[in-house]
Structure formats: structure tokens, C-alpha cells
Design a protein around this motif. Structure first.
Motif, short mmCIF file in Angstrom:
data_model
loop_
_atom_site.label_atom_id
_atom_site.label_comp_id
_atom_site.label_asym_id
_atom_site.label_seq_id
_atom_site.Cartn_x
_atom_site.Cartn_y
_atom_site.Cartn_z
N ARG A 77 0.82 -1.21 0.00
CA ARG A 77 0.00 0.00 0.00
C ARG A 77 0.85 1.26 0.00
O ARG A 77 2.05 1.22 0.28
CB ARG A 77 -0.91 0.02 1.23
CG ARG A 77 -0.13 0.20 2.52
CD ARG A 77 -1.00 -0.01 3.74
NE ARG A 77 -0.20 0.17 4.94
CZ ARG A 77 -0.32 1.19 5.79
NH1 ARG A 77 -1.22 2.13 5.58
NH2 ARG A 77 0.46 1.27 6.85
N ALA A 97 5.12 4.79 18.39
CA ALA A 97 3.76 4.86 18.94
C ALA A 97 3.74 5.59 20.29
O ALA A 97 2.69 5.76 20.90
CB ALA A 97 3.18 3.46 19.09
N GLU A 102 4.45 1.95 8.94
CA GLU A 102 3.17 2.32 9.57
C GLU A 102 3.30 3.73 10.13
O GLU A 102 4.30 4.06 10.78
CB GLU A 102 2.81 1.39 10.75
CG GLU A 102 2.82 -0.10 10.45
CD GLU A 102 4.21 -0.70 10.61
OE1 GLU A 102 4.94 -0.31 11.54
OE2 GLU A 102 4.58 -1.57 9.79
N MET A 103 2.28 4.56 9.90
CA MET A 103 2.21 5.85 10.57
C MET A 103 1.96 5.56 12.06
O MET A 103 1.34 4.54 12.41
CB MET A 103 1.09 6.72 10.00
CG MET A 103 1.22 7.04 8.52
SD MET A 103 2.79 7.80 8.03
CE MET A 103 2.70 9.38 8.86
N ARG A 133 8.61 0.33 16.44
CA ARG A 133 7.14 0.55 16.43
C ARG A 133 6.67 1.09 17.78
O ARG A 133 5.85 2.01 17.83
CB ARG A 133 6.42 -0.75 16.09
CG ARG A 133 6.51 -1.08 14.61
CD ARG A 133 5.87 -2.40 14.24
NE ARG A 133 5.94 -2.58 12.80
CZ ARG A 133 6.39 -3.68 12.19
NH1 ARG A 133 6.77 -4.73 12.90
NH2 ARG A 133 6.44 -3.73 10.88
N ALA A 193 6.54 7.86 11.75
CA ALA A 193 6.21 6.54 11.22
C ALA A 193 7.36 5.59 11.54
O ALA A 193 8.47 6.02 11.82
CB ALA A 193 6.01 6.62 9.71
N GLU A 238 -0.09 6.46 14.30
CA GLU A 238 -1.46 6.18 14.76
C GLU A 238 -1.99 4.84 14.23
O GLU A 238 -3.03 4.36 14.68
CB GLU A 238 -2.39 7.34 14.40
CG GLU A 238 -2.52 7.67 12.92
CD GLU A 238 -1.39 8.55 12.37
OE1 GLU A 238 -0.38 8.79 13.06
OE2 GLU A 238 -1.53 8.98 11.21
N GLU A 239 -1.27 4.23 13.28
CA GLU A 239 -1.70 2.93 12.74
C GLU A 239 -1.09 1.77 13.51
O GLU A 239 -1.45 0.61 13.27
CB GLU A 239 -1.25 2.79 11.28
CG GLU A 239 -1.91 3.75 10.34
CD GLU A 239 -1.26 3.73 8.95
OE1 GLU A 239 -1.94 4.19 8.02
OE2 GLU A 239 -0.11 3.28 8.80
N ILE A 240 -0.15 2.06 14.39
CA ILE A 240 0.60 0.98 15.04
C ILE A 240 -0.24 0.32 16.13
O ILE A 240 -0.82 0.98 16.99
CB ILE A 240 1.94 1.52 15.61
CG1 ILE A 240 2.84 1.89 14.44
CG2 ILE A 240 2.61 0.49 16.53
CD1 ILE A 240 4.11 2.62 14.82
N ASP A 241 -0.29 -1.01 16.03
CA ASP A 241 -0.98 -1.83 17.03
C ASP A 241 0.05 -2.12 18.13
O ASP A 241 0.96 -2.94 17.94
CB ASP A 241 -1.46 -3.11 16.34
CG ASP A 241 -2.18 -4.07 17.27
OD1 ASP A 241 -1.97 -3.99 18.51
OD2 ASP A 241 -2.93 -4.92 16.76
N VAL A 288 1.61 4.35 2.04
CA VAL A 288 1.48 4.69 3.46
C VAL A 288 1.31 6.19 3.65
O VAL A 288 0.57 6.65 4.53
CB VAL A 288 2.73 4.19 4.23
CG1 VAL A 288 2.67 4.56 5.70
CG2 VAL A 288 2.86 2.67 4.08
N ARG A 324 4.67 14.48 11.89
CA ARG A 324 4.13 13.12 12.00
C ARG A 324 5.29 12.13 12.03
O ARG A 324 6.36 12.40 11.49
CB ARG A 324 3.21 12.82 10.82
CG ARG A 324 1.99 13.71 10.81
CD ARG A 324 1.04 13.36 9.69
NE ARG A 324 0.39 12.07 9.92
CZ ARG A 324 -0.33 11.43 9.00
NH1 ARG A 324 -0.48 11.95 7.80
NH2 ARG A 324 -0.90 10.27 9.28
#
Ligand code: ATP
Length: 136
Positions: A15, A132, A85-86, A128, A63, A88-91, A17, A61
Motif C-alpha cells: 500500500r 507509537a 506504519e504511521m 514501532r 512513522a 497512529e496505525e501501530i498496534d 502509506v 508526523r
């Protein structure tokens, strides 16, 4: 796009990003961190597993970037990476689990463990978590 920004694209095999105008991008190459401003000399450099900071017109921002390459041309910067991953997308839970698994593998001093692979997984998880806003 003004003279104070350039177009940044961050893309993975899966994708896009990030895409948009930025005033600066800071990434970690295998030789250390670089900051790219408008008008930077053309460059292609391999990236490490590390954080990326971008200054967009709307603010800063962050990532996580998992290797790949940065290509700088006069008005366009492209980051091609295995995964990104940005913030805010990090799990966070997933990264914590990945970190635990990697640490457990590294603690076992066994011949059948691929240490380089476990080290890379640990580094991805730490980056990550930091991006985050967690300890890492
Ligand atoms: P895991 O062991 O949890 O899969 P990994 O480091 O092996 O972690 P990668 O191979 O780097 O994972 O990435 C696989 C895909 O999963 C990519 O699309 C990546 O963006 C996504 N991904 C991995 N970890 C996270 C996370 N903590 N939060 C959000 N997306 C993640």
C-alpha cells in the motif's frame, strides 16, 4: 507545492502509506540519520529499520520504517520499504507481543535459532513501540 515543500511518497508492496507535500523528512539510513529539505542533492540510500519524522504543513508526523530505500530527486522523495506504519496505525499490543517473542528467541542459546532474524524482529518491534509513544 511551494518552494518550501517537496512531494513525499512512502510506499510498500502492499500500500501507499503516505503521499503529500512535506517541508522535511528525517530517516535512518544504514549509515546514519539524514534530514532531507527542499533542494537536497539527488540521492539513493538504503534504509535501516528505524523511525521516520515528517514535517507536513499541518504538523509533525512519525512513522516506523522497515528498511528499503530512499530516493531523492529535485522535487520528489520516494521511500520504498518492506513495511511502514504511521504512528497512529501501530498496534501497540502486537508490537509488544513481537518484542516478547524476539527476546525469548534471543535468550535461547541454541544453534537452530536464526539470531539475525530475531534481532531484526526485535528492532522492528522496538521502533514501532517508540514511534507509537511507548517505551520500546
Ligand atoms: P509480527 O510478528 O507482529 O507480524 P513483524 O515485524 O514480523 O511483526 P512485518 O513483517 O514487519 O511484521 O510486517 C508485516 C505487516 O504487518 C506489514 O504490513 C506491517 O505494516 C504490519 N505490522 C506489523 N506489525 C504491526 C503493528 N504492530 N502495528 C500495525 N501494523 C503492523
Amino acid at each position: 507545492m511551494s518552494d518550501r515543500t517537496f512531494d513525499l511518497t512512502v510506499v510498500t508492496p502492499e500500500r501507499q502509506v503516505f503521499q503529500g507535500p512535506v517541508a522535511m523528512v528525517i530517516v535512518r539510513t544504514v549509515d546514519g540519520e539524514i534530514g532531507v529539505l527542499p533542494g537536497h542533492a539527488p540521492l539513493v540510500a538504503p534504509l535501516a529499520i528505524g523511525p521516520m519524522t515528517i514535517k507536513t504543513p499541518a504538523g509533525e508526523r512519525k512513522a516506523a520504517v522497515n528498511g528499503g530505500f530512499i530516493e531523492v530527486t529535485p522535487r520528489q522523495v520516494t521511500i520504498l520499504t518492506e513495511a511502514a506504519e504511521m504512528a497512529e496505525e501501530i498496534d501497540v499490543r502486537r508490537a509488544e507481543e513481537a518484542k516478547k517473542r524476539a527476546l525469548a528467541r534471543l535468550e535461547k542459546k541454541r544453534a537452530d535459532i536464526d539470531y539475525a532474524r530475531a534481532q531484526a524482529a526485535l528492532q522492528r518491534a522496538i521502533v514501532r513501540l517508540k514511534v507509537a509513544g511507548r517505551e520500546g
